[in-house]
Scaffold this active site. Structure first.
Site, PDB file in Angstrom:
ATOM      1  N   TYR A 136      66.031  85.787 117.854  1.00 27.57           N
ATOM      2  CA  TYR A 136      65.263  84.856 118.684  1.00 27.57           C
ATOM      3  C   TYR A 136      65.510  85.064 120.177  1.00 27.57           C
ATOM      4  O   TYR A 136      64.705  84.667 121.009  1.00 27.57           O
ATOM      5  CB  TYR A 136      65.586  83.404 118.320  1.00 27.57           C
ATOM      6  N   ASP A 167      69.064  87.661 100.822  1.00 29.31           N
ATOM      7  CA  ASP A 167      68.016  87.606  99.795  1.00 29.31           C
ATOM      8  C   ASP A 167      68.557  86.979  98.511  1.00 29.31           C
ATOM      9  O   ASP A 167      67.908  86.125  97.897  1.00 29.31           O
ATOM     10  CB  ASP A 167      67.403  88.995  99.538  1.00 29.31           C
ATOM     11  N   ASP A 212      65.730  75.378 105.854  1.00 30.94           N
ATOM     12  CA  ASP A 212      64.433  74.770 105.524  1.00 30.94           C
ATOM     13  C   ASP A 212      64.178  74.844 104.015  1.00 30.94           C
ATOM     14  O   ASP A 212      63.723  73.878 103.407  1.00 30.94           O
ATOM     15  CB  ASP A 212      63.291  75.501 106.250  1.00 30.94           C
ATOM     16  N   LYS A 252      73.213  90.489 105.779  1.00 26.71           N
ATOM     17  CA  LYS A 252      72.465  91.552 105.090  1.00 26.71           C
ATOM     18  C   LYS A 252      73.229  92.841 105.391  1.00 26.71           C
ATOM     19  O   LYS A 252      72.686  93.808 105.945  1.00 26.71           O
ATOM     20  CB  LYS A 252      71.023  91.557 105.627  1.00 26.71           C
ATOM     21  N   ASP A 303      67.732  79.547 109.825  1.00 23.78           N
ATOM     22  CA  ASP A 303      66.478  78.825 110.007  1.00 23.78           C
ATOM     23  C   ASP A 303      65.734  78.765 108.664  1.00 23.78           C
ATOM     24  O   ASP A 303      65.282  77.702 108.210  1.00 23.78           O
ATOM     25  CB  ASP A 303      65.633  79.582 111.061  1.00 23.78           C
TER      26      ASP A 303
END
Ligand code: NAD
Length: 363
Positions: free
Chosen positions: A141, A221, A249, A189, A245
């Site tokens: 970001y 994942d 959610d 990851k 993020d």
């Protein structure tokens, strides 16, 4: 205990829900002899309309001079045609950046009474209690360079982390785990990304400072699946910005309602507290917004900015008890013959205050 709290209620249901959070905090102050001072400033759409900017200077100055900021929500349909940097949400991003919090805490828990609101099976989620600690100022970001070259038809972002950026958020996560079930799951990851390899190595370095906390690492994942299959196995979940993020959610479905979840952003100059929901223009002004997310956000203020753990716990227990006794805002009921007592926003606030009082007086 003295605490200066700046309330930036914002737009839509923001003022309705923060009013109830403030009323609960006032009740706690009165019961415990604490002095909580509340100041009120504009942010978001209301500030654009009144001051011509989503984050007026006096709001920012007041935020920086406070011990904690309680934010409602920003945004409204009338601002949707404005460019991104002029919209209400720009005020939110600007205040987050100015306060400098790098650790975003998102508790995600199931309420026994709301398990039927979740698409997940009750036996999978009942008892789930996860605290996401998401790194908030680094990663994709914010990384540079970044560009969308429309002529070339090419775009890129940069994921960049330093060891120190990982270490500071990891330390916060480990400390929080020490006061919970002493389990930390770090998400990355590392099988593909160098930033994740640095992330994992840095988390392992910090882990040696917290030998009482059990650490595991999961690929993002796989973690997306584990959270839905076996959420009860996780306690503190530490993630970089983008992964957090998405996963926090996703895990919102465990609670079954957007209106129930609080958040805190800590580690900067002043901690920022906000319910996770938006300004909900579709129900604003109707007195039916669920104030529990904002009220539980008040509990996080007490826990992380005032060290008042018992009082924070009393708010959390009061919300559970209110649900147990069958009180609900309309977002929590389905169909006609639900058998619950449906209450307005202020009525829910009053019930929670009543129960907080009973809990603290009998403690
Ligand atoms: P939203 O969270 O405002 O609403 C989504 C749905 O959930 C709506 O149907 C709404 O009625 C319901 N809902 C949300 N909170 C509720 C509550 N406390 N009680 C009962 N029902 C509730 O998300 P959205 O509709 O995508 O966005 C609306 C506006 O809010 C937009 O302008 C968006 O940019 C803004 N937004 C702000 C924040 C923030 O300030 N932190 C976060 C998300 C969205």
């Amino acid at each position: 205990m003295k605490l200066k709290i700046l309330v930036t209620a914002g737009d839509g249901i923001g003022p309705e829900v923060t009013n109830e959070a403030v009323a609960v905090l006032k009740e706690i102050a009165a019961l415990g002899g604490h002095t909580f001072e509340f100041d009120y400033k504009r942010i978001g759409g209301i500030a654009i309309t009144t001051d011509g900017t989503p984050l007026p200077k006096d709001t920012l100055d007041a935020a920086l001079a406070s011990d904690a900021v309680l934010l409602g929500a920003v945004g409204g349909n009338e601002f949707n045609s404005l460019p991104p940097d002029k919209r209400p949400e720009a005020g939110l991003l600007a205040i987050r950046a100015a306060l400098g919090g790098f650790a975003n805490l998102r508790p995600c828990f199931s309420f026994k009474e709301l398990t039927s609101n979740s698409p997940l099976r009750p036996e999978v989620i009942d008892g789930a209690d996860i605290l996401f600690v998401r790194e908030l100022l680094g990663g994709l970001y914010f990384g540079a360079p970044r560009e969308w070259n429309k002529e070339k038809g090419e775009a890129f972002n940069t994921m960049r982390y330093t060891r120190d950026e990982v270490a500071r958020v990891a330390r916060i996560a480990f400390k929080l785990a020490q006061n919970r079930r002493k389990k930390l799951c770090s998400v990355d990851k590392a099988n593909v990304l160098e930033t994740s390899q640095l992330w994992r190595a840095s988390v392992n370095e910090i882990a040696s400072e917290f030998p009482d906390v059990t650490v595991e690492h999961q690929y993002v994942d796989a973690m997306a699946m584990h959270l839905m299959n076996r959420p009860k196995d996780f306690d503190v979940v530490l993630t970089e910005n983008l992964f957090g993020d998405i996963l926090s959610d996703e895990s919102g479905v465990i609670t079954g309602s957007l209106g129930m979840l609080p958040s805190a952003t800590i580690g900067g100059k002043v901690n920022l507290y906000e319910p996770i929901h938006g300004s909900a223009p579709d129900i604003a002004g109707k007195g039916i917004a669920n104030p529990c997310g904002a009220i539980l956000t008040g509990a996080l203020i007490l826990r992380h900015s005032a060290g008042l753990e018992a009082e924070a716990g009393a708010i959390e227990t009061a919300v559970r008890k209110m649900l147990e006794q069958g009180y609900r805002t309309p977002d929590l009921v389905r169909g006609k013959d639900h058998g619950y007592t449906v209450l307005s926003t202020p009525e829910v606030g009053a019930k929670v205050r009543e129960m907080v009082k009973t809990i603290l007086v009998n403690a």
